[in-house]
Design an enzyme around this catalytic site. Structure first.
Site, PDB file in Angstrom:
ATOM      1  N   ASP A  66     -10.046 -12.031 -27.810  1.00 50.13           N
ATOM      2  CA  ASP A  66      -8.855 -12.854 -27.978  1.00 50.13           C
ATOM      3  C   ASP A  66      -9.096 -14.050 -28.891  1.00 50.13           C
ATOM      4  OD1 ASP A  66     -10.531 -13.878 -25.911  1.00 50.13           O
ATOM      5  OD2 ASP A  66      -8.914 -15.179 -25.214  1.00 50.13           O
ATOM      6  N   ASP A 103     -14.101 -17.619 -34.806  1.00 50.90           N
ATOM      7  CA  ASP A 103     -14.151 -17.519 -33.336  1.00 50.90           C
ATOM      8  C   ASP A 103     -13.291 -16.351 -32.866  1.00 50.90           C
ATOM      9  OD1 ASP A 103     -14.581 -18.086 -30.685  1.00 50.90           O
ATOM     10  OD2 ASP A 103     -13.210 -19.789 -30.611  1.00 50.90           O
ATOM     11  N   GLU A 117     -10.758 -14.996 -22.968  1.00 51.28           N
ATOM     12  CA  GLU A 117     -11.802 -16.018 -22.902  1.00 51.28           C
ATOM     13  C   GLU A 117     -11.255 -17.407 -23.207  1.00 51.28           C
ATOM     14  OE1 GLU A 117     -15.009 -18.677 -24.367  1.00 51.28           O
ATOM     15  OE2 GLU A 117     -13.251 -17.935 -25.464  1.00 51.28           O
ATOM     16  N   GLU A 137     -20.694 -15.914 -29.942  1.00 52.40           N
ATOM     17  CA  GLU A 137     -20.023 -17.172 -30.270  1.00 52.40           C
ATOM     18  C   GLU A 137     -20.590 -17.715 -31.583  1.00 52.40           C
ATOM     19  OE1 GLU A 137     -17.537 -18.713 -29.009  1.00 52.40           O
ATOM     20  OE2 GLU A 137     -17.285 -17.831 -27.014  1.00 52.40           O
ATOM     21  N   HIS A 188     -10.973 -22.787 -33.441  1.00 47.97           N
ATOM     22  CA  HIS A 188      -9.666 -23.270 -32.977  1.00 47.97           C
ATOM     23  C   HIS A 188      -8.942 -24.132 -34.014  1.00 47.97           C
ATOM     24  CE1 HIS A 188     -10.936 -22.811 -28.455  1.00 47.97           C
ATOM     25  NE2 HIS A 188     -11.272 -21.770 -29.210  1.00 47.97           N
TER      26      HIS A 188
END
Length: 355
Positions: free
Chosen positions: A71, A99, A129, A158, A332
């Protein structure tokens, strides 16, 4: 829909990113990943909700887990993906590039191109997540199918700038509620101002000196910060309550209980209400598989200051590190991107280690 897992790893990254998969809407990408893995033939493929697990069964002495989440955070006019720059400086832009679909692409490429790796492999691609922990797909697998996740060492995809970030710090959020006595501000002496009482708590925080312990050879840097403060009734009322939320990031040499005991010592005399907690994870770099991986990466590892799902593997007794293309500081952000050179480097390292 299927993906070509034998395609160039950068093209595979782009294909993954161009499938929107905001948290809670991962069915399409999970279907594509599952169908693509089933076509390979040399993997056992399992599914729980929108989490897909694939694994070899070659009878090797060790089993390595390669994991990553499917996700992303919400899209902000940053899909479909696009390129900028040329050659070694080329960048792939768009939601999920950093990400963490570049990391997923490197793992999927390994799944397709190494049918007989030197260690048995388990691939774990999971949902949710980026949202509340209770929805986390890896956490659901831990609860429902822990036997699917067994291994000797785990790599979580990650973003880590194509270097190793070992383990992760734990996190705890506590609340201090300060009580006062309401009164009219024209007669403030008849009350007790709860907001003023916050000054002593804030002074404790200002005096805090971060602990910087070395764990398995890596130096962590703890933190203690007020993250929210609430108080006040009206413009002419002495407030009778003030709430302070405090976040503590603690190194993985402390358990959750030890971290809480430390906070009780720091804030002696105050009642602490735990609002959220998650244990850290030791990097386990003294493990043989980790040492082999470090040697192939060829760069000094660093500590992971944030919390990641490596902690879930640690709870299963599996040491884990974070390793993938991309700068975690870009995760993000609307400007999210990943260097193409890092995608290729991570594929090269994983293949060289596992052949």
């Amino acid at each position: 829909m299927t993906l070509d897992l034998h395609d160039d790893v950068v093209s595979l990254t782009r294909a993954l990113c161009d499938i929107p998969s905001v948290s809670g809407d991962e069915a399409t990408i999970a279907d594509a990943v599952e169908a693509s893995l089933r076509k390979l033939g040399h993997l056992e493929v399992l599914r729980d909700g929108d989490a897909v697990v694939a694994r070899t069964s070659l009878g090797r002495d060790k089993r390595i887990v390669l994991a990553g989440h499917l996700d992303t955070v919400p899209i902000k006019d940053n899909l479909p993906t696009w390129f900028s720059g040329e050659g070694d400086a080329q960048l792939l832009h768009g939601r999920g590039t950093c990400d963490m679909k570049a990391g997923l692409a490197t793992q999927l490429k390994i799944a397709a191109t190494l049918p007989e790796p030197r260690h048995d492999l388990t691939f774990v691609f999971y949902d949710n997540e980026e949202v509340a922990s209770v929805k986390n797909g890896l956490g659901r697998l831990v609860r429902n199918h822990p036997e699917w996740l067994g291994g000797d060492f785990a790599i979580l995809g990650e973003p880590s700038n194509a270097g190793i970030e070992g383990g992760c710090q734990g996190t705890m959020r506590v609340r201090i509620t300060l009580a006062g006595k309401a009164a009219h501000t024209a007669r403030a002496w008849r009350g007790v101002n709860a907001i003023h009482a916050a000054a002593d708590v804030l002074a404790i925080l200002n005096r805090y000196e971060p602990r910087r312990p070395v764990v398995d050879g890596l130096e962590y840097h703890e933190g203690l910060n007020a993250v929210n403060i609430q108080g006040g009734v009206a413009g002419n009322v002495v407030p009778d309550s003030c709430i302070i939320d405090i976040n503590h990031r603690f190194a993985p040499d402390r358990s959750v209980d030890e971290a809480y005991a430390y906070l009780q010592e720091v804030f002696a005399g105050y009642e602490l209400e735990i609002r959220d907690k998650a244990p850290g994870a030791r990097p386990g770099l003294d493990q043989a598989a980790a040492a082999e991986f470090l040697a192939v990466v060829g760069r000094e590892p660093v500590a992971k200051f944030g919390w990641t799902d490596v902690a879930r593997f640690a709870e299963l007794g599996i040491p884990a590190v974070n390793y993938a293309p991309g700068d975690p500081l870009l995760a993000h952000t609307d400007e999210e991107y990943v260097p193409v050179a890092e995608i290729r480097e991570c594929e090269r390292v994983l293949a060289a280690w596992l052949k």
